[in-house]
Design a protein around this motif. Sequence first.
Motif, PDB file in Angstrom:
ATOM      1  N   THR A   1      -6.714  -1.834   9.534  1.00  0.00           N
ATOM      2  CA  THR A   1      -7.395  -0.676   8.963  1.00  0.00           C
ATOM      3  C   THR A   1      -8.617  -0.282   9.780  1.00  0.00           C
ATOM      4  OG1 THR A   1      -6.892  -1.861   6.936  1.00  0.00           O
ATOM      5  CG2 THR A   1      -7.944   0.275   6.717  1.00  0.00           C
TER       6      THR A   1
ATOM      7  N   ASN B   1      -8.595  -7.333   2.625  1.00  0.00           N
ATOM      8  CA  ASN B   1      -9.568  -6.371   3.137  1.00  0.00           C
ATOM      9  C   ASN B   1     -10.992  -6.880   2.958  1.00  0.00           C
ATOM     10  OD1 ASN B   1      -7.847  -4.476   4.128  1.00  0.00           O
ATOM     11  ND2 ASN B   1      -7.848  -3.212   2.298  1.00  0.00           N
TER      12      ASN B   1
ATOM     13  N   ASP C   1      -9.532  -0.022  -2.624  1.00  0.00           N
ATOM     14  CA  ASP C   1      -8.934  -0.672  -1.449  1.00  0.00           C
ATOM     15  C   ASP C   1      -9.369  -2.126  -1.331  1.00  0.00           C
ATOM     16  OD1 ASP C   1     -11.507   0.038  -0.881  1.00  0.00           O
ATOM     17  OD2 ASP C   1     -11.125   0.617   1.193  1.00  0.00           O
TER      18      ASP C   1
ATOM     19  N   ARG D   1       0.849  -1.182   0.000  1.00  0.00           N
ATOM     20  CA  ARG D   1       0.000   0.000   0.000  1.00  0.00           C
ATOM     21  C   ARG D   1       0.885   1.231   0.000  1.00  0.00           C
ATOM     22  NH1 ARG D   1      -3.077   2.557   4.634  1.00  0.00           N
ATOM     23  NH2 ARG D   1      -1.831   1.312   6.020  1.00  0.00           N
TER      24      ARG D   1
END
Lengths: 310, 620
Positions: free
Chosen positions: A261, B445, B132, A122
């Motif tokens: 996150t 994610n 994302d 990232r």
Amino acid sequence: MEFFRIRKDIPFMKHALVFNVISLVTFLLAVFFLATKGLHFSVEFTGGTLMEVSYTEAPQLEKIRDSLGKEGYQDAQVQNFGSARDVLIRLPNREGMETGKVSEKVMASLNALEGPKPEMRRVEFVGPQVGKELASDGAMALLLVIGGIVLYLAMRFEWRFAVSAIIANLHDVIIILGFFALFQWEFSLPVLAATLAVLGYSVNESVVVFDRVRETFKKKRGLTTPQVLDHAITSTISRTIITHGSTQIMVLSMLLFGGETLYYFSLALTIGICFGIYSSVLVASPLVMWLGVSREQFMQVKKEKQEIVV
Amino acid sequence: MNRYPLWKNILIGIVMLWGLIYTLPNFYGEVPAVQVSSGKATLKIDAAATTRRLEESLSTAGIQHDGLFADLTSVRARFRDTDTQLKAKDAIEKAFNPDATDPSYVVALNLLSASPQWLTNIGALPMYLGLDLRGGVHFLLQVDMKGAVTKRLDATTGDLRTLMRDKNVRHAGISREGQSVVIRFRDVESQARGRAVISTSSNDLQLVEGQDGADFKITATLTPMAQKTIQEFAIKQNITTLHNRINELGVAEPVIQQQGLDRIVVQLPGVQDVAKAKDILGRTATLEIRMVDETPGALEAAMTGAIPAGTELYNERGGRPLLVKKQVVLTGERLTDAQPGFDGQTQEAAVHLTLDAAGARIFKDVTRENINKRMAILLIEKGKGEVVTAPVIRGEIGGGRVQISGRMSSEEATDTALLLRAGSLAAPMEIIEERTIGPSLGAENISKGFHSTLWGFVAIGVFMCLYYMLFGLVSVIALASNLLLLVALLSLLQATLTLPGIAAIALTLGMAIDANVLINERIREELRNGSSPQAAIATGYDRAFDTILDSNVTTLIAGVALLVFGSGPVRGFAVVHCLGILTSMFSAILVSRGLVNLIYGRKRKLEKLAIGQIWKADAN
């Protein structure tokens, strides 16, 4: 199953002063930490470059720091993130640096190191002009929320309710921020979103109690204002705990499974939910009492409404 | 007494069915696909022809496909597995781009929804995942509007110089100073004449007279109106140029959008090579006008390999070869605008070009000397030129307004104009935000978000069923229908789902249960106060409604504030949060009541409700 078996109304208002002192102290502490330590803003607000790289085996952070230092990034922060194999690198924006190219240079220098090769996970780069806007947008959002809620509650209930609800819940927001300042947790955009969501959510809580207050005032005559408040809180306490418990279950699940996150996001929500119960029940209600709410106000409101209808 | 009218039950049924259908595509997952789209601005995809060609190339290579899909800009082929997909990509690449160094088509790997055709036909698509979650690069570009205005003022400076000379107004120098153009004169008369001349020729300029020592001067600035037009034009042209450049990257579904007044968002899903992406975004393509070499026999000689010195061989758009001189007459910098339109006399489709003053002067000279000869307009990209158009010069063209017409459809005119403008950026740009997410992180994610929602939901479900028994189950079903409707709505709107968006789904579910808890507690309370079961259900729902409405409105206020002022991750959160509040109102009140009515509504002699234990203070 039933958790709450309450015979009599719990005399919350007797201890109102104590609750208010407790909140005042926590509030002042939060302000103190915010003032002395300040928030640890994420790269989205400060501007800069953030990189997350992952290795197949744990790298030596010292070596990474050295190699970045040689490239001219002495101010780079290098730390582990989640596990020993994941590394987070933070680089502030500097004058005259070709900001857009930083991530490539860093990757090149990491690749040149001996040992395991990194995998880029990232990259976030935020230019200096964006950060300022985010801060001002955040403040505007907060103002809009406060204004909107006060207006709505003043319309539906009474200004005393609106004011106490918003004071009680702003105090939650400050306390969340205080926690983030005290522990220097990273304050990012999702955390800001969580904070504002909490504001809407805890006002929710006050609304439920106030709704009961209004109803009790109308239905039961001969009760003093503290008694009415006690009754309203007692009869909604079961719902309060169960609702917040359910929401907290969800948030806990995010805290456990959501990864890095969502970690601070759910942390902010957790603090917000816990203090939300406390403040909307034990801070907002005494405030309403201090502000001098009474039965007549509701009777009047009713009459006025009828006149308007006629 | 607790019965819904038939229409209400049917309405709930229809809404739930709708939710189910639009949620469905999310379950089918995705299959590997190859997407063919145009790689050059000069090439338009013709759906039918490209599909045929794709089919042929696959059958020659002996590769089976699972269906071909064409839309306006691309043709896609689905494949069984990634191995076939990779093989097919090579085969298609060979068939469509015989010259690997100069590809005319973008052949990109992509994923397509595996849902059946009928779902796609009714517009039921899977949720649109944000970067994302799927990996890729996000850029936010700031367009330097000051730069665009400066560029225009530089051109104006030249224009004014020509104007003064043409009208025989004597001046003592014209120059750009910051955001204005200053014209100096020796005497008041020239100043007055200068002012008159300028104001008749252009209404984009604001003129202010002044004195500077012995000199008289006019300071010209652009009117706010003109500045606005320039800025709007600049951002539009930059977006067009970016589109053309990004085609080269072979990205399946790029997003290029204007954000605010002066920013452009570029999102390239699946792209990992950030360096190359940045390189391409920042590159400048150029436009060149050159003369065509029409010496008899030269073209034929060039075709056989003997290209005459000082010339180059190009292909026209129709495919005919063209020998073009190497000497450049004009570059794209001199071109200020290109618009499609019609010829004033013949009503034929035409392209109108506007050149700046210096360009106009050169163009006038060149056209005067080359009447009835051809000139070629070339777009130079990646060091390779391509002939956009090669018109014949009919006469001397002065004044900087050029019209290209003849043998052109209006669509072709639009394309040509676009191409001519696409050569360069109207204003410089700078990357002010960059986000790159690796593919493994994206997949992680998704699974993290999914698991948090799942386990949270399960835990709440178990608790509700234990605590409120049958009413708990009803609440859980209402909550599940809330989730269903929310996902359906997100799929229908094709709102971008991000990780904060998933968090918002989880949070909304956690908050939505509040409404059902309120209702259930109210019913228990009514029962405790001695109401009959049927009456308790009715009053419980009615009384709870006000509270639910109030509390949802306050939450919605916070959601809307986030939506208005949020950007990036916050906006993703806010969209889902707001939609979730709306769907939860529907499901918590209507769906759960409908279910309770179906279960208990018809029983006349109802003694007990399965809502868990009711403890009464006085019974003890």
